[in-house]
Scaffold this active site. Sequence first.
Site, mmCIF file in Angstrom:
data_model
loop_
_atom_site.group_PDB
_atom_site.id
_atom_site.type_symbol
_atom_site.label_atom_id
_atom_site.label_comp_id
_atom_site.label_asym_id
_atom_site.label_seq_id
_atom_site.Cartn_x
_atom_site.Cartn_y
_atom_site.Cartn_z
ATOM 1 C CE1 TYR A 38 -3.539 -2.474 0.223
ATOM 2 C CE2 TYR A 38 -4.353 -1.203 2.086
ATOM 3 C CZ TYR A 38 -4.536 -2.186 1.145
ATOM 4 O OH TYR A 38 -5.716 -2.895 1.129
ATOM 5 N N GLY A 39 2.047 1.120 0.606
ATOM 6 C CA GLY A 39 2.888 2.286 0.893
ATOM 7 C C GLY A 39 3.341 3.084 -0.308
ATOM 8 C CG ASN A 70 2.492 1.982 11.200
ATOM 9 O OD1 ASN A 70 2.452 2.628 12.219
ATOM 10 N ND2 ASN A 70 2.878 0.721 11.182
ATOM 11 C CB THR A 71 0.459 2.286 4.838
ATOM 12 O OG1 THR A 71 1.839 1.950 5.075
ATOM 13 C CG2 THR A 71 0.327 2.980 3.530
ATOM 14 C CD GLU A 154 2.975 -9.043 1.773
ATOM 15 O OE1 GLU A 154 2.445 -9.947 1.124
ATOM 16 O OE2 GLU A 154 2.574 -8.694 2.909
ATOM 17 C CB THR A 189 2.557 -3.970 11.071
ATOM 18 O OG1 THR A 189 1.881 -3.931 9.802
ATOM 19 C CG2 THR A 189 1.887 -2.993 12.019
ATOM 20 C CG HIS A 190 4.792 -5.729 5.890
ATOM 21 N ND1 HIS A 190 3.573 -5.099 5.950
ATOM 22 C CD2 HIS A 190 4.662 -6.734 4.987
ATOM 23 C CE1 HIS A 190 2.747 -5.700 5.109
ATOM 24 N NE2 HIS A 190 3.377 -6.692 4.512
HETATM 25 N N1 DGL Z 1 2.182 -3.073 7.065
HETATM 26 C C1 DGL Z 1 1.907 -1.799 6.536
HETATM 27 C C2 DGL Z 1 2.254 -0.668 7.489
HETATM 28 O O1 DGL Z 1 2.275 -0.869 8.679
HETATM 29 C C3 DGL Z 1 2.332 -1.368 5.198
HETATM 30 C C4 DGL Z 1 2.748 -2.179 4.128
HETATM 31 C C5 DGL Z 1 2.542 -1.701 2.730
HETATM 32 O O2 DGL Z 1 3.215 -0.792 2.241
HETATM 33 O O3 DGL Z 1 1.676 -2.309 2.136
HETATM 34 O O4 DGL Z 1 2.480 0.422 7.063
#
Ligand code: DGL
Length: 270
Positions: A38-39, A70-71, A154, A189-190
Amino acid sequence: MLGFFDSGLGGLSVLREVQKQMPSYSYIYLGDNARTPYGSHSHETIYRFTKQGVSYLFDKGAEMIILACNTASSSALRRIQMEFLPKYYPKKKVLGIIIPTAEEVIEQTKTKEVGILATEATVQSFAYPKEITKMDSSIKVHQQAGTLLVPIIEAGEFEWDGLDSILKKYLKELLERSNKIDTLVLACTHYALIEDKIKKRVPSRVKIISQGEIVAKKLKKYLEHHPEIESSLDKTGKRIFYSSEDSWRVKNLFNQFYGEPVEVKKVFLK
Ligand code: DGL
């Protein structure tokens, strides 16, 4: 059920800690692995994806959802709470993980200089500098985007040399900005999934903050203060896992990061 949403595997690092502290509750997890990371998307796209994930979890029986991402928390939470919930799920709650983490940072830093390692979208939202300095304006926040880390995680490429080199580069860029940084937040969180590798590359004076335990502690408190929500939660210990991707790789990584074999059901988010 308590719902946990992430763009993929990262939220498992939070869920693991939460259920360790609160084992009797039922949990339902959704990772949007098909559309991760998502980032690197715009805030608008992240909002659209997060809305779809949240709707899915509510429709499957979640009473409350934690954005274990977080994103999504920095790009979508406010609009979810202000626009989406009042219209479609007025009785339900969605919580993020940035404010609880910011509170912890303030308690931990002695030098008042902290590092934030996060996705591009989280960095660009300035959510951490805003929340931290709102609570204590004397704290200096240094941000660094770890753009390539989520795709590598991932892909399950933990032993690849490139991961070490890229980590070295990001941490060097961040820590060189000030030698007073004493607290480093793994604000994605990753990143908790490669915490050991990160630890090895950080001087011992820097305390690493990873979010699982913080979220568990704060969620427990939140439920104590909201008995009306707590009493509505299912406490039969169910564990349900969904992902928008059902490849062999994703299923394997779910087992690895959850710590035991789980059945991951495939969903189509729209
Ligand atoms: N796990 C996600 C976070 O805490 C983001 C990962 C992503 O970029 O998809 O931001």
